[in-house]
Every structure is written in C-alpha cells, then in structure tokens.
Design an enzyme around this catalytic site. Structure first.
Site, mmCIF file in Angstrom:
data_model
loop_
_atom_site.group_PDB
_atom_site.id
_atom_site.type_symbol
_atom_site.label_atom_id
_atom_site.label_comp_id
_atom_site.label_asym_id
_atom_site.label_seq_id
_atom_site.Cartn_x
_atom_site.Cartn_y
_atom_site.Cartn_z
ATOM 1 N N SER A 26 0.849 -1.303 -0.028
ATOM 2 C CA SER A 26 0.076 0.003 -0.148
ATOM 3 C C SER A 26 0.905 1.278 0.016
ATOM 4 C CB SER A 26 -0.765 0.083 1.239
ATOM 5 O OG SER A 26 -1.572 1.223 1.115
ATOM 6 N N ARG A 47 11.819 -9.296 -2.098
ATOM 7 C CA ARG A 47 12.155 -10.534 -2.041
ATOM 8 C C ARG A 47 12.167 -11.137 -3.407
ATOM 9 N NH1 ARG A 47 7.487 -12.541 1.501
ATOM 10 N NH2 ARG A 47 6.629 -10.828 0.190
ATOM 11 N N SER A 50 8.863 -12.463 -4.485
ATOM 12 C CA SER A 50 7.541 -11.330 -3.953
ATOM 13 C C SER A 50 6.686 -11.474 -5.282
ATOM 14 C CB SER A 50 8.382 -9.979 -3.843
ATOM 15 O OG SER A 50 7.266 -9.155 -3.768
ATOM 16 N N SER A 52 4.962 -8.956 -5.681
ATOM 17 C CA SER A 52 4.714 -7.545 -5.977
ATOM 18 C C SER A 52 5.672 -7.127 -7.171
ATOM 19 C CB SER A 52 4.864 -6.662 -4.758
ATOM 20 O OG SER A 52 4.316 -6.797 -3.693
ATOM 21 N N ASP A 82 4.716 -3.987 9.333
ATOM 22 C CA ASP A 82 5.464 -3.600 10.582
ATOM 23 C C ASP A 82 6.125 -4.869 11.392
ATOM 24 O OD1 ASP A 82 5.003 -0.855 10.857
ATOM 25 O OD2 ASP A 82 2.763 -1.379 10.873
ATOM 26 N N GLN A 85 9.180 -6.442 9.834
ATOM 27 C CA GLN A 85 10.453 -5.299 9.744
ATOM 28 C C GLN A 85 11.562 -5.746 10.681
ATOM 29 O OE1 GLN A 85 9.156 -1.507 10.230
ATOM 30 N NE2 GLN A 85 7.824 -1.393 8.516
ATOM 31 N N HIS A 107 5.828 4.801 9.807
ATOM 32 C CA HIS A 107 5.325 4.550 11.096
ATOM 33 C C HIS A 107 6.286 4.370 11.985
ATOM 34 C CE1 HIS A 107 2.265 3.633 13.927
ATOM 35 N NE2 HIS A 107 2.190 2.229 13.836
ATOM 36 N N GLU A 194 -6.616 4.395 15.000
ATOM 37 C CA GLU A 194 -6.892 3.424 13.994
ATOM 38 C C GLU A 194 -7.771 2.267 14.793
ATOM 39 O OE1 GLU A 194 -3.230 2.348 12.167
ATOM 40 O OE2 GLU A 194 -2.637 0.957 13.714
ATOM 41 N N GLU A 226 -28.792 2.314 5.485
ATOM 42 C CA GLU A 226 -28.667 3.073 6.621
ATOM 43 C C GLU A 226 -27.563 3.124 7.536
ATOM 44 O OE1 GLU A 226 -30.733 5.408 7.062
ATOM 45 O OE2 GLU A 226 -32.364 4.860 5.633
HETATM 46 P P1 NAD Z 1 1.456 -3.866 3.116
HETATM 47 O O1 NAD Z 1 1.259 -4.935 3.719
HETATM 48 O O2 NAD Z 1 0.452 -3.267 2.120
HETATM 49 O O3 NAD Z 1 2.569 -4.271 1.858
HETATM 50 C C1 NAD Z 1 3.929 -4.409 2.457
HETATM 51 C C2 NAD Z 1 4.734 -5.186 1.393
HETATM 52 O O4 NAD Z 1 6.196 -5.470 1.805
HETATM 53 C C3 NAD Z 1 4.519 -6.240 0.537
HETATM 54 O O5 NAD Z 1 3.559 -5.850 -0.492
HETATM 55 C C4 NAD Z 1 5.587 -6.783 -0.112
HETATM 56 O O6 NAD Z 1 6.027 -6.225 -1.304
HETATM 57 C C5 NAD Z 1 6.629 -6.479 1.022
HETATM 58 N N1 NAD Z 1 6.917 -7.524 1.931
HETATM 59 C C6 NAD Z 1 6.243 -8.407 2.788
HETATM 60 N N2 NAD Z 1 6.836 -8.998 3.533
HETATM 61 C C7 NAD Z 1 8.112 -9.030 3.183
HETATM 62 C C8 NAD Z 1 9.441 -9.422 3.456
HETATM 63 N N3 NAD Z 1 9.320 -10.338 4.517
HETATM 64 N N4 NAD Z 1 10.585 -8.984 3.290
HETATM 65 C C9 NAD Z 1 10.491 -8.067 2.347
HETATM 66 N N5 NAD Z 1 9.326 -7.449 1.861
HETATM 67 C C10 NAD Z 1 8.061 -7.958 2.289
HETATM 68 O O7 NAD Z 1 2.102 -2.728 3.792
HETATM 69 P P2 NAD Z 1 1.784 -1.216 4.205
HETATM 70 O O8 NAD Z 1 0.375 -1.371 4.721
HETATM 71 O O9 NAD Z 1 1.962 -0.266 3.032
HETATM 72 O O10 NAD Z 1 2.764 -0.777 5.270
HETATM 73 C C11 NAD Z 1 4.144 -0.747 5.321
HETATM 74 C C12 NAD Z 1 4.342 0.380 6.320
HETATM 75 O O11 NAD Z 1 3.669 1.896 6.289
HETATM 76 C C13 NAD Z 1 4.172 0.071 7.818
HETATM 77 O O12 NAD Z 1 5.097 0.462 8.605
HETATM 78 C C14 NAD Z 1 2.638 0.762 8.051
HETATM 79 O O13 NAD Z 1 2.406 0.750 9.402
HETATM 80 C C15 NAD Z 1 3.144 2.053 7.233
HETATM 81 N N6 NAD Z 1 1.901 2.873 7.136
HETATM 82 C C16 NAD Z 1 0.971 2.056 6.107
HETATM 83 C C17 NAD Z 1 -0.170 2.883 5.561
HETATM 84 C C18 NAD Z 1 -1.279 2.311 4.694
HETATM 85 O O14 NAD Z 1 -1.827 2.640 4.049
HETATM 86 N N7 NAD Z 1 -1.304 0.827 4.716
HETATM 87 C C19 NAD Z 1 -0.297 4.170 6.113
HETATM 88 C C20 NAD Z 1 0.492 4.689 7.011
HETATM 89 C C21 NAD Z 1 1.704 3.910 7.283
HETATM 90 MG MG MG Z 2 -1.451 2.612 11.162
HETATM 91 MG MG MG Z 3 -31.979 8.741 6.867
#
Ligand code: NAD
Ligand code: MG
Ligand code: MG
Length: 338
Positions: A26, A47, A50, A52, A82, A85, A107, A194, A226
């Site tokens: 994301s 990876r 991956s 992706s 997270d 990581q 984050h 959240e 509703e």
């Molecule tokens: P996500 O789950 O959407 O994507 C994570 C990506 O990391 C995966 O698509 C993959 O490409 C990769 N990945 C997964 N496992 C892996 C591994 N073991 N080794 C290497 N790459 C790997 O994650 P996200 O929601 O984008 O969150 C990423 C960070 O951004 C987090 O710290 C989260 O708290 C922060 N964050 C996210 C949002 C959000 O909109 N989702 C908003 C603010 C902050």
């Molecule tokens: Mg959050």
């Molecule tokens: Mg109404």
C-alpha cells in the site's frame, strides 16, 4: 504548530540521493512511484519470490533484492509490514546499510517500541503520510498530496530533518502540509486512532447498527444502506467542513437525533474503554501482543479476519454495490497494479 509546504523544502536534497523503497504494498507503491515522478532515483527492494515484483516492473521502476537495494541506497525507506520489519532488518537491511545512510519509516512502531535498534551512525527519520497508500498515490497523480508527518529519531549527519522534509515533499506531502512530530507521538496516536475510531470503532459501530436492524426484522439491504453505505456520505461532509458542515446539510430531525442519541452510544463506558486501550498502546502491551501473535503463527488474526469476511454485511454489500457501478468506476485500489 508549524506546517511546512513545498516552498519550505529543498527538493534537490532527495533528488541527489538514491532511495531504496523496501516493499511494494500500500505505502511502498505510492512512495516509489511518487518519488520516481519527482525525479528521485528509486530502487524497489523486494524478496526474489515477491508477488509484487511484476507490479513494480510494470510501473517502470528498478527492482532489486533487498540487500542489493539497501547497499546502493543513501536512504532506505522500510515499507514492509510492521510485524515483519525486525527480522527483515536483521537479515537483509542492517548488514548492507552504508555507514551514514538514512533509515526511514512511515510509522514509528518498530523504532518506538524497540523492535529495531539502528546503529548510532545512521540517520533515523519518519515520513508518514496520513492516509492509505492508494490515496497517497492517486492524490499525487491528481496534482495534490496527503498531509504528512515527519519526525527525527537520530540525526547522525546533522541534516536528517532537511532530508525528511525533502522526501515528504517529493512524495506529495508538501502540497497538503507537513507537520513535525516525534516517533512516540506518531506511533501512539496512530495506533489509538485506528483502533478506537477509524478502523475498529467505525466498523464495530456499523456492524452493531446493521445487526440491530436485521435482528429486529428489517431487511439486510435497508440495514446496509442506513448503517454502512450512508456512512461515507456523512463522513464526506465532515471531511469537507467539519461536524457543523454535516449538521447544516442533514435534516433538523436527523440533527436532533444526532445530538440527543449520539452520546448514549458513545458513553462513559465507551470513554473508559478508550482510556484502557490508550494505556495498552502506551505501555507497549498492544505492540507485544501483536508481535507475539505473529511469532506464534497468526492463527487468531486469521480466524478473526475470516469471521469478518463471512459476515452478512459483506454478502449483502457486494450485491448492492454491483447495482451501483459508479462506485467501481473511480476506484483507487486495483490489485493487479497496486
Ligand atoms: P503492505 O502489507 O501493504 O505491503 C507490504 C509490502 O512489503 C508487500 O507488498 C511486499 O512487497 C513487502 N513484503 C512483505 N513481506 C516482506 C518481507 N518479509 N521482506 C521484504 N518485503 C516484504 O504494508 P503497508 O500497509 O504499506 O505498510 C508498510 C508500512 O507503512 C508500515 O510501517 C505501516 O504501518 C506504514 N503505513 C501504512 C499505511 C497504509 O496506508 N497501509 C499508512 C501509514 C503508514
Ligand atoms: Mg497505522
Ligand atoms: Mg436517514
């Protein structure tokens, strides 16, 4: 509180650096593409297996294995989940991070709760757009940006804040406003928001309303409209001009019901529970529980996810949304691309 915009930042700082974006989910796809469009040299670290990889390549981005991407980078933005990581940092990031390189996060979770402990000679900063990644990208391509938080945890090179601000602007944040905070404040308020309001609170509220109407014999379609569909229309009005703007638009009848019944739904017991949830965030109890859940295989998480997906509100919602094709026409999540 000071708010920074594009004119307060020096975009050339980040344009002069190689940025490794680790993860293409994301946030990852948004940062990688936005920075690339802003003239920054980006390499996406993934990876080998991956799913992706194809998406990043299709977007025209350079892709490398995580250790190679890290070794080349002046700034490493860690956008893997997270909970993954810490292990990723130990195996693929720390051993390849150049002395003096900057480590960045969207984050504060891993740093604030001590799951990642960087070396003292690395800058550690945060660039956290305050919105889902798909909107960080779609807003940027539409010429705008998402309000963004920056924070500095370690300033080894003496310019960490300038780099963070420059990065935030390359990601579109300077078009909407960049606010400086701390890792602690961002982490604790983000988790609290959240859990109690945005994700946990809003979904629990909609589900409870839906279930109450259905149990009382009303049709699930009516209950969906509703208690869930209309939520967006109300939130849009609040987003645009605050709660008063929404109340200006709804009927007097709705407004009287809002003012007299709302406090009975979110009452002293709810506030007391919110305080307990905040304490669990502050003490690290939630963070520990979440990391422990992953270490032990994530079974409870999967069970709860599955139960959520099987709820009647999802089935009836899918049916009704299919009758409103305009909702899909402008969608920001395309799972084949992002
Ligand atoms: P996500 O789950 O959407 O994507 C994570 C990506 O990391 C995966 O698509 C993959 O490409 C990769 N990945 C997964 N496992 C892996 C591994 N073991 N080794 C290497 N790459 C790997 O994650 P996200 O929601 O984008 O969150 C990423 C960070 O951004 C987090 O710290 C989260 O708290 C922060 N964050 C996210 C949002 C959000 O909109 N989702 C908003 C603010 C902050
Ligand atoms: Mg959050
Ligand atoms: Mg109404």
């Amino acid at each position: 509180m000071k708010v920074f915009y594009d004119q307060d930042a020096d975009l050339s700082i980040i344009q002069g650096k190689v940025v490794a974006v680790i993860g293409y989910g994301s946030q990852g796809h948004a940062h990688a593409n936005n920075l690339n469009d802003s003239g920054v040299e980006v390499v996406v670290g993934l990876r080998a297996d991956s799913p992706s990889r194809g998406k990043a390549e299709k977007a025209g981005l350079a892709v490398a294995a995580v250790p190679d991407a890290v070794a080349r980078a002046d700034v490493v933005m860690v956008l893997a989940p997270d909970e993954k990581q810490p292990a990723l940092f130990e195996s693929d990031i720390a051993p390849h991070l150049a002395p003096g390189a900057a480590l960045a996060f969207a984050h504060g979770f891993s740093i604030h709760f001590g799951f990642i402990k960087p070396k003292a000679d690395n800058d550690v900063f945060m660039v956290a757009p305050k919105g889902p990644g798909h909107l960080v990208r779609s807003t940027f391509t539409a010429g705008g940006g998402v309000p963004t938080l920056i924070a500095v945890q370690q300033d080894a090179g003496g310019r960490a804040r300038d780099i963070a601000l420059s990065y935030a602007c390359a990601n579109g944040g300077g078009r909407a406003g960049v606010i400086e905070t701390t890792f602690r404040e961002e982490t604790e308020t983000d988790l609290f928001g959240e859990q109690t309001v945005l994700c946990g609170g809003a979904t629990a509220l909609a589900l409870a309303g839906f279930e109450t109407l259905v149990e009382a014999g009303y049709s699930p379609e009516m209950a969906y409209f509703e208690c869930l569909h209309e939520l967006k229309l109300i939130v849009d009005l609040i987003y645009e001009g605050g709660i008063s703007n929404m109340r200006y638009s709804i009927s007097n009848t709705a407004e009287f019901g809002d003012l007299t019944r709302g406090p009975r739904i979110v009452n002293d017991a709810t506030r007391a529970e919110m305080k307990r949830i905040l304490e669990e965030v502050q003490s690290g109890k939630f963070a520990k529980e979440w990391m422990e859940e992953n270490r032990s295989g994530g079974k409870k998480f999967q069970r709860l996810r599955d139960r959520g997906r099987a709820h009647p509100v999802e089935t009836v919602g899918e049916k009704l949304r299919a009758m409103m094709p305009w909702i899909q026409a402008g969608k920001v999540v395309d799972k084949s691309l992002n």
